[in-house]
Design a protein around this motif. Sequence first.
Motif, PDB file in Angstrom:
ATOM      1  N   TYR A  80       0.759  -1.414   0.038  1.00  0.00           N
ATOM      2  CA  TYR A  80       0.123  -0.058   0.080  1.00  0.00           C
ATOM      3  C   TYR A  80       0.832   1.205  -0.063  1.00  0.00           C
ATOM      4  O   TYR A  80       1.813   1.263   0.703  1.00  0.00           O
ATOM      5  CB  TYR A  80      -0.781   0.009   1.258  1.00  0.00           C
ATOM      6  N   THR A  84      -3.211   3.912  -2.651  1.00  0.00           N
ATOM      7  CA  THR A  84      -3.559   2.745  -3.741  1.00  0.00           C
ATOM      8  C   THR A  84      -2.823   1.644  -2.972  1.00  0.00           C
ATOM      9  O   THR A  84      -1.851   1.252  -2.434  1.00  0.00           O
ATOM     10  CB  THR A  84      -2.510   3.322  -4.762  1.00  0.00           C
ATOM     11  N   TYR A  86      -1.388  -2.268  -3.803  1.00  0.00           N
ATOM     12  CA  TYR A  86      -0.728  -2.960  -5.072  1.00  0.00           C
ATOM     13  C   TYR A  86      -0.504  -4.449  -4.788  1.00  0.00           C
ATOM     14  O   TYR A  86      -0.017  -4.946  -3.788  1.00  0.00           O
ATOM     15  CB  TYR A  86       0.753  -2.462  -5.012  1.00  0.00           C
ATOM     16  N   THR A 108      -4.032  -2.927  -9.451  1.00  0.00           N
ATOM     17  CA  THR A 108      -4.102  -1.939  -8.293  1.00  0.00           C
ATOM     18  C   THR A 108      -5.358  -1.716  -7.869  1.00  0.00           C
ATOM     19  O   THR A 108      -6.688  -1.915  -8.912  1.00  0.00           O
ATOM     20  CB  THR A 108      -3.414  -0.619  -8.817  1.00  0.00           C
ATOM     21  N   THR A 110      -8.063   1.303  -5.219  1.00  0.00           N
ATOM     22  CA  THR A 110      -7.975   2.206  -4.089  1.00  0.00           C
ATOM     23  C   THR A 110      -8.784   1.936  -2.982  1.00  0.00           C
ATOM     24  O   THR A 110      -8.557   2.307  -1.869  1.00  0.00           O
ATOM     25  CB  THR A 110      -8.634   3.616  -4.666  1.00  0.00           C
ATOM     26  N   TRP A 116     -10.525  -4.063  -8.795  1.00  0.00           N
ATOM     27  CA  TRP A 116      -9.082  -4.227  -9.054  1.00  0.00           C
ATOM     28  C   TRP A 116      -8.755  -4.027 -10.709  1.00  0.00           C
ATOM     29  O   TRP A 116      -9.492  -4.603 -11.420  1.00  0.00           O
ATOM     30  CB  TRP A 116      -8.318  -5.560  -8.537  1.00  0.00           C
ATOM     31  N   GLN A 168       4.095   2.646 -16.115  1.00  0.00           N
ATOM     32  CA  GLN A 168       3.451   1.315 -15.744  1.00  0.00           C
ATOM     33  C   GLN A 168       4.313   0.156 -16.458  1.00  0.00           C
ATOM     34  O   GLN A 168       3.708  -0.824 -16.937  1.00  0.00           O
ATOM     35  CB  GLN A 168       2.109   1.427 -16.119  1.00  0.00           C
TER      36      GLN A 168
END
Length: 533
Positions: A80, A84, A86, A108, A110, A116, A168
Amino acid sequence: MAFIQNPVLKGFNPDPSIIRVEDDYYIATSTFEWFPGIQIHHSRDLVNWKLITHPLSRQSQLDMVGNPDSGGAWAPCLSYDNGTFYLIYTDVKSHAGGFKDTHNYLTTATSIMGPWSEPIYLNSSGFDPSLFHDDDGRKWLVNMVWDHRKGKNSFGGILLQEYSAEEQRLVGPIQNIFKGTEIGLTEAPHLYKRDQYYYLMTAEGGTRLKHAVTMARSTSIWGPYEVDPNNPMLTSYQKPELALQKAGHASIVQTQEGEWYLAHLCGRPLEPSGNCNLGRETAIQKCEWTEDGWLKIVGDDAQVKVEAPDLPVHSFETEPIKDDFNDDVLNIHLNSLRAPVEENWASLSVRAGHLRLIGRESLNSIHKQSLIARRQQAFQVNVETVVEFSPENFQQMAGLVYYYNTKNYYYLHISHDEELGKSLGIMSNTKGLYDEPLDGRIAIEDWDRCYLKAILNYSDLQFYYSKDGKEWIAIGPVLDASTISDENAEININGFFLDQGFTGAYIGLCVQDLSGQRKHADFDFFIYEELGE
């Protein structure tokens, strides 16, 4: 004083990745070929835990059709940062023999409950990827590297590369930062930062009885890493008196009050076989930092009873033992194999209050099985169901299955016999060898409904059947439940693994129609009742 009772996550829940976000604790564990992928449990006190979600719930996130037994979702890393969550995971496409095809992804959210994101592909160089968020805002991926070459160390070390959240993707140089210790089989890396040191925690010794946790540190993320002089910091190896064996594959968390705890993989062997039909489970140990800056287990060994942190008790409601299939979706504890549940083969709506399964491929299939099952999470368990099924030929079957993988299972099933008509039988598979432990079949031609039961008592499995669900008749011999285990699934010839198992026992409902006519069966309820530990 409150205590943590280990294992905290019973039954097949290996490779724990633990984090804290404010007052909430989460553990992510591996699910391998079972769908949906990755289990996440929640706690507020480290004592009481509840399964709350599976983040990989869409086939676009985890497409495992055709994956081998014990392939699929390996060793998640949950983290985290800045609002966010992960989740890093591997989708293993092959793992037996010299090669391992291991594709690593990031998703990911929130909120821990999702939704997800679609997965971001990272690399395929090895398994057990983990994401570290440095205090300068940079992010780093570590994973073990697999070396297939003859004469080389297959567990070739821990690779480090930067991850760009903006792009990314992984960026920059790739460096092998740690080759491991003499224990060998170095895997499961996690990076942490404390004071001036980067700490690299790995698992070594292999995920059986020699499993261990190794800690190393460096003032630079790139190394070199010095190993804890008291390494390994945790192992159960050559300590047969410990109830928790296989201690290894760990991650750490700090409480709100500054206490440290370590979540780790463990196993509880059956006697006398030494097999663990509950699979690899998750336990928690209390830790402390020594004056010279190394992490140490309080009490040194993997303990069943551990001092809990000074946090308010946060308990959860007890799970009901009976599922009447009255909801719109399956119970969170029920899983399918390799692919999501879809209306065209598993329906809760076609017939209200029933689960309808449409027969597809055999229990040996790695593609389209109509099987819904849950983990065995106690040594003593009672499981019951009732099924309506009208088979027309011997290729149509439905019933209650005790399942490890496509090569290891016991199956109490209804089918059709040319002489007896509708009838009951038992089939088994052990290391891929098919058998029928019941001498002949039992006719139930005039039965509209047939009740089926399995009682598990440590290494013993006994099936039963009934016409009314009240008077039960034992069917077949007492079967060896210890074969439904990692240890029995393993085929090792001169150190070369032709087959390996990393999951645990499941029990549930299934239907096959090998004729292709898609004959269905209706199940009215499913009872899973734990009778003991």
